[in-house]
Design an enzyme around this catalytic site. Sequence first.
Site, mmCIF file in Angstrom:
data_model
loop_
_atom_site.group_PDB
_atom_site.id
_atom_site.type_symbol
_atom_site.label_atom_id
_atom_site.label_comp_id
_atom_site.label_asym_id
_atom_site.label_seq_id
_atom_site.Cartn_x
_atom_site.Cartn_y
_atom_site.Cartn_z
ATOM 1 N N ASN A 9 0.873 -1.176 0.000
ATOM 2 C CA ASN A 9 0.000 0.000 0.000
ATOM 3 C C ASN A 9 0.909 1.225 0.000
ATOM 4 O O ASN A 9 1.389 1.656 1.044
ATOM 5 C CB ASN A 9 -0.891 -0.066 1.251
ATOM 6 C CG ASN A 9 -1.836 1.113 1.364
ATOM 7 O OD1 ASN A 9 -1.725 2.083 0.617
ATOM 8 N ND2 ASN A 9 -2.760 1.026 2.303
ATOM 9 N N ARG A 94 -2.534 -1.803 -3.493
ATOM 10 C CA ARG A 94 -3.569 -0.781 -3.483
ATOM 11 C C ARG A 94 -3.167 0.237 -4.535
ATOM 12 O O ARG A 94 -2.084 0.833 -4.458
ATOM 13 C CB ARG A 94 -3.624 -0.121 -2.105
ATOM 14 C CG ARG A 94 -4.624 1.000 -2.046
ATOM 15 C CD ARG A 94 -4.581 1.668 -0.694
ATOM 16 N NE ARG A 94 -5.547 2.755 -0.635
ATOM 17 C CZ ARG A 94 -5.610 3.615 0.356
ATOM 18 N NH1 ARG A 94 -4.776 3.508 1.373
ATOM 19 N NH2 ARG A 94 -6.501 4.565 0.363
ATOM 20 N N HIS A 182 -11.203 5.747 -1.325
ATOM 21 C CA HIS A 182 -11.333 4.924 -0.105
ATOM 22 C C HIS A 182 -12.197 3.694 -0.364
ATOM 23 O O HIS A 182 -12.805 3.133 0.562
ATOM 24 C CB HIS A 182 -11.930 5.728 1.076
ATOM 25 C CG HIS A 182 -10.986 6.747 1.657
ATOM 26 N ND1 HIS A 182 -11.378 8.000 2.040
ATOM 27 C CD2 HIS A 182 -9.662 6.674 1.921
ATOM 28 C CE1 HIS A 182 -10.343 8.680 2.506
ATOM 29 N NE2 HIS A 182 -9.286 7.885 2.439
ATOM 30 N N ARG A 242 -5.761 18.395 4.167
ATOM 31 C CA ARG A 242 -6.469 18.810 2.944
ATOM 32 C C ARG A 242 -7.718 19.597 3.318
ATOM 33 O O ARG A 242 -8.371 19.295 4.309
ATOM 34 C CB ARG A 242 -6.868 17.583 2.122
ATOM 35 C CG ARG A 242 -5.707 16.920 1.426
ATOM 36 C CD ARG A 242 -6.111 15.600 0.802
ATOM 37 N NE ARG A 242 -5.519 14.477 1.508
ATOM 38 C CZ ARG A 242 -5.887 13.214 1.374
ATOM 39 N NH1 ARG A 242 -6.865 12.895 0.533
ATOM 40 N NH2 ARG A 242 -5.298 12.257 2.061
ATOM 41 N N GLU A 380 -8.253 -2.530 4.888
ATOM 42 C CA GLU A 380 -8.122 -2.481 3.427
ATOM 43 C C GLU A 380 -7.257 -3.638 2.919
ATOM 44 O O GLU A 380 -7.501 -4.191 1.847
ATOM 45 C CB GLU A 380 -7.501 -1.139 3.019
ATOM 46 C CG GLU A 380 -8.444 0.030 3.275
ATOM 47 C CD GLU A 380 -7.749 1.362 3.428
ATOM 48 O OE1 GLU A 380 -6.668 1.414 4.042
ATOM 49 O OE2 GLU A 380 -8.299 2.367 2.950
#
Length: 393
Positions: A9, A94, A182, A242, A380
Site C-alpha cells: 500500500n 492498493r 477509499h 487537505r 483495506e
Amino acid sequence: MMDVILVMNAGSSSIKFALYPADSDTRMALVQGKIAGIGSAPDFIISKSGEYHLHEDELESIEASATHAELTIRLLDWIQAHTAGFSLRAVGHRVVHGGRSFAAPVVIDPDIMNELETLVSLAPLHQPNNLAVCQAIARRHPGLPQVACFDTSFHRTQPRLSQLFALPRAMTDAGIIRYGFHGLSYEYIASILPEIAGSVAEQRVIVAHLGNGSSMCAMKNRQSVASTMGFTALEGLMMGRRCGTLDAGVVLHMMEQMGMNSQEVTDLLYRQSGLLGVSGISNDMHVLEGSSDPHAREAVNLYCHRAATQLASLVCTIDGLDALVFTAGIGENSALVRRKICEKLSWLGVSLDGDDNEANATQISDDASSVRVHVIPTDEEAVIVKAVREAID
Ligand code: ADP
C-alpha cells in the site's frame, strides 16, 4: 516452505506492507510493517512479531533520498533475508486510480500497466508511486503474479448523476467526473456489515471513513450510491492537511490575484490546510483534542460541522438513513468527534449511548435511536489479499 502473498500500500511518503499465507482465508498477517519517511528519512518499522526488526546498520545504509522503487527492492531483500520459511507466491497492490474502466481487481500485465500509466494524470501525487512499486517488483521477480486493487472501483456502481460535475459535456467525456476514493475501506465494511448489523446492512447506510484522509460513502444493498470525494482525494470532508470542498473561485483568486503558482496552490490545498491549517498546531486529531488552544478547538468543531453537513447531503441520495458506520483512525477512536457529528444529526433520529460511545463499542446508538450507529475497524489489506487469493486460485 509456506506460500505467502505480499500486500503493498504505497502512499506519497510511505509504503505499508504485509505478508499473508496464500493457502488460507485468514485476515491475520504473518508480518506487517511500514517504510515511513520516504523522500526525507526512510525508516523500516516492522509492527508485527518481535523476530523481524531491522538492524541499525541496515537502516544506516539507506539513502535519505531513496525512491519508492529503491525502497521496494530493499524490502524484497529484507523479506528474503528475514523470512526463511516463506516463498513469495503473488503480490497485491492498493492502486489509487482505476479510472472509469477498472471496476474490479485486475492481474497486471504489460497492456494493463500501459493503461494504468494513462491514469497518472488523474492522480499525479499517488499513482506514479503505486506503479513504480509494481514495476520494481516485476523487475526483481519477472512472472510473479501482481494484482491491482483500486480505490475507485467500489464507486463504479454509482448512478450517473452522482458521478457528474455540472461542466460542459466535453469535460465529462474527457474523464472529468467524480470517481470517489477509499473504496477498499468501504468494500471491507460492506463485506463485514451483515455480521454486525444483520439485514440493516442492505438498507440505507452511510460509512464515514475518518482518518488523515476522510470521506463518506452512501450505500444501498451494500453498493456505493454516492461519495463525498470526487475527481481527486481533495473534495468533500475537511481532512488532516487537505481542505476538502472549496469554492473553485478561491483557487482562481489565489492564482490570479495572489500570484500563487500551481505548485504553491497544490501545496496549500493538500498539505497546509485542513486540521493543520485551521489549528496552526497539528494535522493530528488526537493532538488537537488534547489541546486547550481555541484554534485547535475551532479546527475540531469545523471538522465535525463539515462532516455532519456533508453527511446530510448524502442522506438525500439514499432517501433516508438506517445505519451509520464510523471507521478509520478518527472514526474508530475519537468519541468526541463521533458525539459532535451525531449531535448535529438528532433531527434524523440519531441518538448515542454515551458510555458505549466512550468505549468505542461496536454499536454506539441507544435503544431510542432510529438510526443504528456502529464503530467498525477497517481493513483495506484484507480486501486486497482476498482479491489476490481469488486471482491465483
Ligand atoms: P491514514 O489516512 O493516514 O491511514 P488513520 O486512519 O490512521 O490515517 O487516522 C489517523 C488519524 O486518527 C489521526 O488524526 C489521529 O490523531 C487519529 N486518531 C487515532 N487515534 C485517536 C484517538 N484515540 N483519538 C482521536 N484521534 C485519534
